[in-house]
Design a protein around this motif. Structure first.
Motif, short mmCIF file in Angstrom:
data_model
loop_
_atom_site.label_atom_id
_atom_site.label_comp_id
_atom_site.label_asym_id
_atom_site.label_seq_id
_atom_site.Cartn_x
_atom_site.Cartn_y
_atom_site.Cartn_z
N SER A 1 17.12 -46.76 32.82
CA SER A 1 18.15 -46.26 33.42
C SER A 1 19.48 -46.59 32.71
O SER A 1 20.58 -45.99 32.94
N ALA A 2 19.34 -47.57 31.84
CA ALA A 2 20.35 -47.61 30.93
C ALA A 2 20.09 -48.40 29.60
O ALA A 2 18.91 -48.68 29.46
N THR A 3 20.94 -48.48 28.75
CA THR A 3 20.77 -49.12 27.43
C THR A 3 22.20 -49.83 27.03
O THR A 3 23.14 -49.51 27.62
N ALA A 4 21.77 -50.88 26.08
CA ALA A 4 23.22 -51.26 25.20
C ALA A 4 23.17 -50.75 23.95
O ALA A 4 22.07 -50.18 23.57
N ARG A 5 24.23 -50.67 23.47
CA ARG A 5 24.61 -50.02 22.05
C ARG A 5 25.56 -50.88 21.38
O ARG A 5 26.75 -51.01 21.89
N ALA A 6 25.07 -51.10 20.11
CA ALA A 6 26.40 -51.87 19.10
C ALA A 6 26.45 -50.60 18.13
O ALA A 6 25.50 -49.96 17.46
#
Length: 408
Positions: free
Chosen positions: A373-378
């Motif tokens: 549904s979503a992710t984190a991103r650096a």
């Protein structure tokens, strides 16, 4: 120039956030501005503030010179053939919408095809959906491989003689994939199609040569490459831009106006109705000067080394899922930490002074393809260093400890 010296040129980096020195890893969303860009915009407002192309007074002449000088810098930076091919816009989204509304709607008919990929940002997806609905054209997608990359064999199979338009991102803002846009352009042209390249994530990081890529249109935003927000540009081949009709009408873009008919100025001004984003263009010119002095090759090299270091560190954390290819990727890492919601990950990281992005990144179809549904991103830029990565990893480990029940 060393990274430590570059960091000194960005005032915003020298602050504490939630009691910790700021680590900014949300550069794919927007980048920070060096002193030279801030001062260029300040100088314009303090000394040259005037409308362009209109007044004959000194301030108007200086403002016009600065505005058109910025256009010349963009043309050189991208190796366009002429400043006539550079249209200033509010950014990538506006540029893509201009091509979709003016060019694609005029050439697409029922039975024609528009080809894109599932990794596109909404800004390079929704305009083509609307063109397809308005014209009866069919929207087709080049399939993705398991790691999010695309194969040229699939490009060959998807683009046909019915294809009128191909639109593809140069660099994915989620997967970090660097697409072979030169080869895709060759395939598109072989079938008589035109190609637009979304350069939002490539222009700040890679040396872009429009003559080598041979794309028909190229769009980018200034705010992702150290320039102010609200300014960007569309490149289009002159022969195509000359045939296209404006989509905004009013002052500045006209040549002659009668009560019932009007004619337009020549390129590039026929697409720049109204008072343009003058200060933004001045800031964009200053940002191009800054990036050119450092060198896009050096920026690319630095980001690749930093991303490799970050990838090595983050893959040692049990429970982390990484999306996109492990090698030959741009300077960003999109991930999830076990079953912890990405917003919770980002919240804990923020408490440690580390700024990352969490959500669907304006790529909802891609999220469904990834089955999340979503992710984190650096995402990294020229002013980030290994200390930033170490702080990021330490904050992730603290997040894992805090939400230990959700891992594994």
């Amino acid at each position: 120039m060393k990274t430590s010296e570059i960091r000194k040129l960005f005032p915003i980096l020298h602050q504490d956030v939630n009691g910790h020195p700021l680590v900014y890893l949300d550069n794919a969303a927007t980048s920070h501005k060096p002193v030279s860009v801030i001062e260029a915009v300040k100088k314009y407002y303090e000394w040259d503030n005037s409308n362009v192309h209109r007044g004959v007074h000194t301030l108007g002449s200086r403002a016009t010179d600065a505005y058109e000088g910025a256009r010349e810098k963009v043309a050189r930076f991208l190796n366009a053939r002429s400043t006539e091919e550079i249209i200033f816009t509010r950014g990538t989204t506006t540029a893509i919408n201009l091509v979709a509304a003016s060019y694609a709607r005029s050439v697409c008919r029922e039975g024609d095809e528009i080809v894109i990929t599932p990794m596109e940002h909404h800004s390079n997806l929704i305009p083509w959906q609307q063109v397809a609905k308005a014209t009866g054209a069919t929207l087709k997608y080049i399939p993705l491989q398991a790691d999010g990359t695309i194969r040229l064999e699939d490009v060959e199979a998807t683009i046909t003689d019915k294809t009128k338009m191909v639109a593809v991102t140069y660099v994915s803002n989620v997967l970090g994939v660097i697409n072979p846009v030169k080869q895709i352009a060759e395939i598109a042209h072989r079938h008589g199609a035109k190609i637009l390249v979304d350069g939002a994530q490539s222009t700040p990081h890679l040396k872009v040569d429009l003559q080598q890529l041979d794309c028909d249109f190229y769009a980018f935003s200034g705010h992702k490459m150290c320039a102010p927000t609200g300014i960007g540009a569309l490149y289009g081949k002159k022969e195509l831009l000359e045939k296209m009709e404006p989509v905004e009408f009013g002052g500045e873009m006209i040549d002659h106006v009668d009560l019932y008919e009007s004619t337009w100025k020549e390129l590039p001004w026929k697409f720049e109705g109204g008072t343009p984003i003058i200060a933004g263009a001045v800031g964009l010119g200053a940002a191009i000067d800054f990036l050119t002095e450092i060198g896009l090759g050096e920026i690319d090299k630095h980001e690749k080394q930093l991303t490799a270091y970050a990838m090595e560190r983050i893959t040692q954390i049990e429970g982390v899922s990484i999306y996109g290819p492990r090698e030959n990727r741009a300077g960003l890492i999109t991930f999830n930490l076990g079953d912890i919601h990405p917003h919770d990950v980002a919240t804990v990281l923020d408490a440690e002074g580390v700024a990352v992005r969490a959500g669907h990144h304006c790529c909802q179809p891609l999220m469904r393809w990834l089955e999340v549904s979503a992710t984190a991103r650096a995402s990294f830029y020229l002013y980030n260093n290994e200390d930033d990565v170490d702080r990021f990893i330490a904050a992730l480990l603290k997040t894992k400890e805090y939400f230990g029940h959700a891992i594994g």
